[in-house]
Design a protein around this motif. Structure first.
Motif, mmCIF file in Angstrom:
data_model
loop_
_atom_site.group_PDB
_atom_site.id
_atom_site.type_symbol
_atom_site.label_atom_id
_atom_site.label_comp_id
_atom_site.label_asym_id
_atom_site.label_seq_id
_atom_site.Cartn_x
_atom_site.Cartn_y
_atom_site.Cartn_z
ATOM 1 N N ASN A 69 4.468 -7.329 1.617
ATOM 2 C CA ASN A 69 4.613 -5.788 1.222
ATOM 3 C C ASN A 69 3.849 -4.901 2.008
ATOM 4 N N GLY A 70 3.071 -5.128 3.008
ATOM 5 C CA GLY A 70 2.356 -4.127 3.916
ATOM 6 C C GLY A 70 1.280 -3.580 2.946
ATOM 7 N N ASN A 71 0.645 -3.873 1.703
ATOM 8 C CA ASN A 71 -0.252 -3.205 1.321
ATOM 9 C C ASN A 71 -1.629 -3.713 1.614
ATOM 10 N N ASP A 72 -2.149 -3.081 2.234
ATOM 11 C CA ASP A 72 -3.591 -3.261 3.188
ATOM 12 C C ASP A 72 -4.673 -3.416 2.129
ATOM 13 N N ASP A 73 -4.528 -2.934 0.665
ATOM 14 C CA ASP A 73 -5.496 -3.105 -0.165
ATOM 15 C C ASP A 73 -5.540 -4.246 -1.018
#
Length: 582
Positions: free
Chosen positions: A567-571
Motif C-alpha cells: 500500500n506504500g503507507n509509510d505510517d
C-alpha cells in the motif's frame, strides 16, 4: 463435433469475486493498512448470476435449437443449446449459455450493488478489444529473439540489510509485535514474519510467492526476497532489479527455477519486456533476455508468463512466444491464425492452454480455446465458443475447467473440457460461488484465482460468505452435479488451497478474536467434516486479517501467507509475509 447431452441448467451464482477497483477501471486495489481488524470491503463488483434478467428463447453457444421441458416454476419451454430436452428453470448458461428467467421472488444480485460499474467495465473491454482486433489485421512476422545470455552478474545483487526478520535484527529496528503472545494450548506459532520493503506512495505490486523444500521466495516491487522455510533467516541476499517487477511465472520448474519480468524503464513509455531466470534455492541469476514487440497493437506494455515443463510461454496482448526455460532459446511463436484469431492469454502448468479472440467486430466474433504442444506450439485441439462468450478464467488446467461470461445475457458458465477438447460437463449447481480472482479488465489473467481447487474428477468451489460463514461445494467433473458440501468450521470463509493425498486442504480465514485455520477434508467416502491441521495463534490475528490481497500456500506442514499488493503507507508497518507451523 459430438455435443454432450443437455444438462439441467445451473443457478446463476458463481462468478469469481473481484476486489473493487480504485481510481478507474483496471487500477490495482490498494489493501487497507494493516493494524486493527477491519471489516473487509465488499467482494468486488456484482457478478452475473441468479436473478439476472435473462432473455428467453435464444440459442446456446453452438446455435443448436432444441425444446426445454417446462420447469418447476411453470416457465414455458425454452430452446436448449443441444437440441435435447432440458429444464425450464433455472435458465442459466449451457456450455456456455442458454438464457432463462428466474422465478418470482428470486434474489436479484444487482440489488443494492453497482451494476452499472460492472456493465460499463466489461463493455469498455469489449469495445477496446474490438477496436484493437479490427484495426490490427494480419499481424507481423517479426523475429522475436530473447537475446538470451548469461547475466553479467551471475550472483544476486545485495539490496542492503535484509528485511526485518521479526526479531528486531533486520533493518526495521525493534518491533513491538509479539505475534505469539498469549498463544494457547494447541495453537500453532508464527515461525517467522517479514516486513514489507519501501514502496511508492501509490502502492506497488507484490505478485509471486514460491515455496521449495528449503526456501520461501517472495517478489515485492523491485525485489526478490528469500527466507529459510524453518526459521525465516535470509537464504540469499535480496535481488534488486533496475525497475519494478511486472510479471512472474506462477509455476516453478522441476529444479526450482522461475522467470521474472521487469520494466525497461520508469517512464510512461516503458515496456514490461526484460526477462531474468532465477534459481529459487541459491538466488543465482541464469539467462536474461528482452522480449521483442509484436505487430501493430501487439505490445509488451504488460506480459503474461507461464511455465509448462521446460517451456516458458510469454504472452503479449495479441501473440505469444515460447522459450526454453533452461537456456532462454526461442522455440516458436503463437500468432494470428484462422478467422482473425489473436492469442490473448495463456495458462500453464501440467498443460499449455491458449485463449484467442477471433473475428472481432464481425458476425463471427468469438473466443477459442486450444491446448498447445509446449515444445512445438502445434494445437492439439481447438474448441470454439459462441459469439458473446468471453473465456475469463481457468479454474484448473489439468483437468481443464473454464469460467466464461456473457455480458449481454448477464450469464456465466463453468465448463470442463476433456483431453480431446470436447465438453465433458458443466456446473449445474445453483449457488453463489466466490473464489477470489483479482481485478483484470484490459487483459485476461487466466490463472489469477485464489480459493479454487480440482482433482481428476472433482471441482471444489467456495460459496459466498453469509452471516453463518460459507461452504465448500464438491462438484463432479463428469456430470456437473453437486457431490457434497461442507460448512466452514468457524464463522469465517473457508477457501480451498489444494488437493493432496486424497484430501482437500482449505484455509479458514481469521476473525478479530481468532487466528485462521488450516483444515483437511476427505474427498471420498461418506464423511467430509473438516479436520484441523493448524490453528494459527490469536496474537497474529490482526496481522493475518490485514492481508486483503493475498497469496497462500500449504507446504510440508507449514502455512504461508503474503501480500500481493503493497500500500506504500509509510505510517504503517506493513507485513510482507508470515509463516506458521507447529
Amino acid at each position: 463435433m459430438t455435443q454432450p447431452p443437455n444438462q439441467p441448467p445451473h443457478g446463476g451464482f458463481g462468478a469469481p469475486q473481484d476486489p473493487p477497483p480504485q481510481g478507474g477501471f483496471g487500477a490495482p486495489t490498494p489493501p487497507p493498512p494493516q493494524g486493527p481488524p477491519q471489516t473487509p470491503p465488499p467482494q468486488g463488483p456484482p457478478q452475473p448470476g441468479y436473478g439476472y434478467p435473462q432473455q428467453p428463447g435464444q440459442p446456446g453457444p453452438y446455435a443448436q435449437p432444441g425444446p426445454y421441458n417446462a420447469g418447476p416454476y411453470g416457465q414455458p419451454p425454452q430452446p436448449g443449446p443441444y437440441g435435447q430436452p432440458g429444464y425450464g428453470y433455472p435458465q442459466q448458461p449451457q456450455y456456455p449459455g442458454a438464457p432463462g428467467t428466474p422465478p418470482p421472488g428470486s434474489r436479484n444480485p444487482f440489488k443494492n450493488r453497482t451494476a452499472l460499474v460492472v456493465g460499463g467495465a466489461v463493455a469498455a473491454l469489449l469495445v477496446i478489444g474490438g477496436t484493437v482486433f479490427a484495426v490490427a489485421g494480419g499481424g507481423d512476422d517479426k523475429d522475436d529473439k530473447p537475446v538470451a545470455g548469461k547475466s553479467d552478474d551471475p550472483k544476486p545483487s545485495v539490496s542492503g540489510a535484509p528485511v526485518n526478520p521479526g526479531d528486531g535484527s533486520g533493518d526495521g529496528g525493534e518491533d513491538p509485535d509479539n505475534l505469539n503472545e498469549g498463544r494457547k494450548a494447541g495453537e500453532a506459532k508464527v515461525l517467522w514474519y517479514k516486513e514489507a520493503p519501501d514502496a511508492p506512495g501509490s502502492g506497488a505490486e507484490a505478485e509471486g510467492m514460491w515455496i521449495t523444500d528449503k526456501t520461501a521466495v517472495k517478489a515485492a516491487y523491485k525485489q526478490l526476497f528469500a527466507y529459510n522455510v524453518g526459521d525465516g533467516r535470509p537464504t540469499w541476499d535480496a535481488i534488486t532489479f533496475p525497475q519494478k517487477v511486472c510479471a512472474t511465472t506462477p509455476q516453478k520448474t522441476s529444479d526450482d527455477k522461475i522467470v521474472v519480468a521487469y520494466m525497461s524503464g520508469s517512464s510512461d513509455r516503458a515496456k514490461c519486456n526484460q526477462l531474468q531466470q532465477i534459481d529459487l534455492n541459491t538466488g543465482e541469476k541464469g539467462w536474461q533476455g528482452e522480449v521483442a514487440e509484436g505487430g501493430l497493437f501487439d505490445s509488451t506494455l504488460s506480459l503474461g508468463l507461464t511455465i509448462t515443463g521446460d517451456t516458458l510461454m510469454v504472452g503479449r496482448s495479441q501473440s505469444g512466444t515460447a522459450y526454453d526455460v533452461k537456456s532462454g532459446k526461442k522455440l516458436w511463436d503463437k500468432k494470428k491464425y484462422g478467422d482473425a484469431c489473436f492469442p490473448t492469454a495463456f495458462a500453464g502448468g501440467q498443460k499449455l492452454v491458449a485463449v484467442s479472440s477471433c473475428g472481432a467486430s464481425t458476425s463471427n466474433e468469438h473466443d477459442e480455446v486450444q491446448e498447445l504442444d509446449p515444445r512445438t506450439g502445434q494445437a492439439r485441439w481447438t474448441q470454439k465458443f459462441d459469439k458473446g462468450w468471453r473465456v475469463a478464467r481457468t479454474y484448473s488446467v489439468d483437468p481443464l475447467v473454464v469460467y466464461s461470461t456473457h455480458q449481454d445475457k448477464k450469464a456465466w458458465n463453468i465448463s470442463t473440457l476433456g483431453d480431446d477438447g470436447k465438453f465433458r460437463s458443466q456446473v449445474e449447481v445453483d449457488e453463489d460461488f466466490a473464489p477470489e480472482c483479482g481485478w483484470a479488465i484490459l487483459e485476461r489473467n487466466l490463472q489469477g484465482c485464489l480459493g479454487v481447487a480440482a482433482d481428476d474428477d472433482t471441482l471444489y468451489l467456495p460459496t459466498e460468505a453469509t452471516a453463518s460463514a460459507n461452504e465448500i461445494v464438491a462438484i463432479s467433473l463428469d456430470t456437473g452435479k453437486e457431490k457434497w458440501r461442507v460448512k466452514s468450521p468457524a464463522d469465517e470463509s473457508m477457501l480451498p488451497i489444494k488437493t493432496e493425498g486424497g484430501k482437500l486442504v482449505a484455509y479458514v480465514q481469521p476473525s478479530y478474536d481468532a487466528g485462521g485455520q488450516i483444515v483437511s477434508i476427505a474427498t471420498a467416502g461418506a464423511g467430509h467434516q473438516p479436520t484441523k491441521l493448524l490453528q494459527n495463534p490469536v496474537g497474529a490475528a490482526d496481522i493475518e486479517n490485514g492481508f486483503f490481497s493475498k497469496a497462500i500456500d500449504w507446504v510440508d506442514g507449514r502455512f504461508y501467507i503474503s501480500t500481493t499488493r503493497l500500500n506504500g503507507n509509510d505510517d504503517a508497518k506493513e507485513k510482507l509475509m508470515l509463516a506458521y507451523g507447529k
